[in-house]
Design a protein around this motif. Structure first.
Motif: not given
Length: 793
Positions: A302-308, A333-336, A361-367
């Motif tokens: 709602a603040q116009g930001k994104t999330a992991i 989006a899904i990353l695993h 996602g899993a570990r690599s989704a942090v990138f």
């Protein structure tokens, strides 16, 4: 203009940017973060590189030109390039390896670009470039035309597809629409029965549809006829290969939070965008942490930001993925690792083009290349799977902290059993501490835990996995039509095969580890190098036929349970039964639909499962990881038992937990029985303080491997000497010693452990050691430098 380029050669000598001249036709178009092909080395072979900087300086005479620009816009963000710079200091991996870890696999392969004109491209320009063709290949154009194409692509007037070898990066599918009025008036010969049949079908087709649906029953000639007559229009659309993950999920609404959850949400979102803050969200199993995550993300969006949102292994927990898709739909989006390369590429493009605001996602989704991050959440933050165990050896928690600092975002670490390092930081005020002490469902109670001593039954029953008390409990649940989860942390049939006459254990020829019996494939397998052989009938040492199977595994437990309870419907879930894509989700779906009474599995069933009809959890042997030569073995056992116990009684039915063990008085089991994290934390911290282990000390592990044991021992002692000469006296250096499993893949492994509180020269010294392994005499020596190793095995 010069471009500073990191080339794809992960060596000490190449771990720096090289300067290349930007050809005049591309000046003003080249950007930081794009990939290029450049001539490199004496033979000037073309290799891939990444532009990390631009210099407005004259080139010298021997400066080489960039051969080809591979991207029309950056594939790496400014933040990702900064991140690689920071991680290089602590991960002890060359920068190109870090940068490649941030890209989908398909962008690390050879490929060409296919270009198509868009409607916005003027006719004269289109004719000049395409000459009436629908598409052209970038590599077929001369340099002048390539430059023109780049300008048009950057202006959004040309569509670009990537083609890797024989496989397209982007999947395209033909669609059609019907011109109903024209078709209704069109006469088709009565003799052309198939055409008439298609006409009748198309007259009922009001909406566009995939052309593939017609190809099943009608030839290409018939379809071409309808298109040539202007009765249907055919065009191509890009298709997301991962869309199937979204199609089957129904939308959901936010739940009402209890007071503890509401306080946690308010506290977490209070500093988003103002300053970087880290919170430990410590909540008992079933306390509704996931709903807190969902509502935090909702507020951040709602603040116009994104999330992991990171989970330990998303392919094991499809329920989590579905909850996020149900709440945020196509914004996710899904990353695993369970996705194909094509699916990963589609999801990466969705993020890179700004179509996704939430990455799960899993570990690599942090990138993930999200911009304007507001929150990063790491669920079950204590799990060792967040540490990459191959190069580059990053920990997702440390990467997330860097990204949170860069974006003034909030980092949330959630767990019922936090790692001691995280809990200690929260206790010292370095992290905020938020607690959820009650289950989100007021009818769901923390289950009663009973410890069953295996020793009480020695001599009373044949050696097996199930004590009479556990069997009675399982029968009781089956009669009530309730479900049971059973965990045994070992896959396969038996731990090993041994000769009863001479004691010889059947071992892997490549590794110092016993082979594991697998009855489904009737083979002996090595779980380290993949060696496989037939089950032996006689002892290779004394030729005796007294070969017996010892230990137990999930397959053997499954067979035993089927024999004891033939009426029970049992599902087995371990690495062997979940190799195929979608197998995890398929098994859990069947269990959730009530198609099975018992779910038997390894530790993959300990986390993320939420089935309201599960009222009994049984741990078949709590000792499997308890006595491993690793200082975290007690912590891991306590966490695993607490987590798996939390799978019981998550709805209005009361849950029970039975833990079978030969060590009922071990403190990890005793604290897990009482679900007493605080007691375990104090007890274990005292042991860590006395032994000088994290969180009181930092650790670094160095592992040297070579086919010659004499050579690796010599080099290991040389490394220790170098460390002692160049580091302070306060650092503790343990080793070199053989690793607990001293040989795998025909290589001998020796390790050195460093323990320290503060050591200013450490980074430079370790990088020097890493560089030394690149020298000619060391070419066959493998060196791994692991900052804060999560596994001492």
């Amino acid at each position: 203009m010069l471009a500073e380029i990191i080339v794809d050669v992960p060596l000490m000598q190449t771990d720096k940017p090289y300067s290349y001249r930007i050809p005049s036709q591309w000046e003003g178009m080249v950007q930081i973060g794009v990939r290029v092909h450049v001539p490199f080395g004496k033979g000037n072979r073309l290799i891939q590189g990444i532009i990390v900087g631009l210099l407005d300086e004259p080139a010298s005479e021997d400066t080489k030109d960039i051969a080809e620009i591979l991207d029309f816009r950056p594939v790496l963000t400014t933040e990702q390039l900064w991140l690689a710079e920071q991680l290089r200091k602590t991960v002890f991996s060359y920068k190109i390896s870090l940068l490649k870890a941030m890209l989908p696999n398909l962008l690390n392969s050879s490929y060409d670009k296919v270009l198509r004109p868009k409607v916005s491209l003027e006719k004269a320009e289109q004719e000049s470039l395409f000459g009436g063709r629908e598409e052209i290949r970038f590599s077929d154009l001369d340099v002048e035309h390539q430059a023109r194409v780049m300008r048009l692509a950057q202006a959004g007037k040309i569509e670009v597809d990537y083609v890797a070898m024989d496989k397209k990066h982007i999947k395209r599918e033909k669609w059609y629409r019907v011109y109903q009025d024209k078709l209704a008036d069109f006469d088709i010969s009565k003799r052309a029965k198939k055409r008439q049949e298609l006409k009748d079908l198309l007259l009922q087709q009001a909406e566009p549809a995939p052309l593939a649906s017609l190809r099943k029953n009608y030839s290409k000639e018939i379809l071409d006829f309808f298109e040539e007559q202007g009765l249907i229009e055919v065009w191509e659309e890009e298709v997301s290969r991962s869309q199937a993950y979204f199609d089957k999920v129904e939308a959901s609404q936010a739940l009402t939070l209890n007071p503890e959850q509401a306080i946690a949400v308010e506290q977490i979102v209070s500093t988003v965008g103002q300053e970087s803050q880290t919170y430990l969200l410590q909540g008992v199993t079933g306390s509704g942490k996931t709903e807190v995550y969902l509502q935090v993300i909702e507020r951040v969006l709602a603040q116009g930001k994104t999330a992991i949102m990171l989970v330990p292994e998303i392919s094991l927990t499809p329920q989590v993925t579905n909850r996020f898709i149900a709440r945020f739909g196509q914004q996710v989006a899904i990353l695993h690792s369970g996705l194909s390369d094509g699916e990963k590429y589609d999801e990466w493009r969705k993020i890179e083009q700004g179509q996704a605001q939430v990455v799960v996602g899993a570990r690599s989704a942090v990138f993930a290349p999200l911009k304007n991050l507001g929150v990063i959440i790491i669920d079950e933050e204590h799990e060792a799977t967040y540490k990459q165990d191959s190069n580059p050896r990053y920990h997702a928690r440390e990467v997330a902290k860097l990204r949170a600092d860069y974006n003034q975002a909030v980092l949330v670490l959630g767990s019922a059993t936090p790692s001691l390092e995280t809990r200690a930081r929260a206790s010292r005020g370095l992290y905020g501490l938020l607690r959820l002490n009650q289950r989100a469902n007021p009818l769901a109670k923390i289950p009663e835990v009973q410890v069953v001593d295996f020793r009480d039954y020695i001599g009373q029953q044949e050696a097996g996995n199930f004590t009479p008390i556990l069997l009675d409990k399982i029968r009781e649940k089956l009669e009530k039509k309730e479900q049971v989860v059973l965990m045994l942390n070992r896959r396969g049939y038996s731990s090993f095969v041994m000769c009863r006459d001479c004691g010889t254990v059947d071992q892997c020829p490549n590794c110092d580890i016993s082979l594991t019996l697998h009855m489904d494939s009737r083979s002996m397998n090595c779980h380290y190098c993949g060696f496989q052989k037939a089950i032996p009938q006689i002892c290779p040492n004394c030729q005796s036929r007294s070969i017996r199977y010892y230990g137990t595994g999930t397959q053997k437990a499954y067979d035993e349970l089927q024999e004891l309870l033939p009426e029970a419907r049992i599902l087995r879930m371990d690495v062997d039964t979940t190799r195929k894509k979608g197998a995890h989700e398929g098994l859990l779906d069947r269990f959730g639909r009530g198609e099975a009474d018992i779910l038997l599995g390894t530790q993959m069933i300990a986390k993320g499962l939420d089935f309201p009809n599960v009222t009994l959890v049984g741990v078949l042997n709590a000792d499997t990881a308890l006595n491993l030569p690793d200082f975290r073995s007690s912590e891991r056992t306590f966490q695993l038992l607490t987590q798996v116990a939390g799978r019981a009684g998550r709805a209005d039915k009361e849950g029970e937990v039975l833990i079978q063990t030969y060590n009922p008085n071990h403190y990890a089991i005793a604290f897990a029985k009482n679900q007493d994290y605080e007691g375990f934390y104090q007890y274990e911290m005292n042991i860590r303080r006395n032994l000088g282990y994290p969180p009181y000390y930092f650790t670094v592990g160095l592992t040297l491997s070579h086919k010659s044991e004499d050579f690796v021992v010599q080099k290991a002692f040389e490394v220790v000497s170098f460390l002692r000469e160049n580091l302070s006296d306060s650092i503790r250096i343990l080793g070199p010693t053989p690793k607990p499993i001293a040989r795998t893949h025909n290589l001998y492994h020796y390790q050195i452990i460093l323990k320290y509180r503060k050591e200013e020269n450490l980074e430079a010294v370790l990088n020097h050691i890493l560089d030394k392994t690149q020298e000619k005499e060391m070419k066959d020596l493998r060196m791994v430098i692991d900052n804060e190793p999560q596994n001492m095995m």
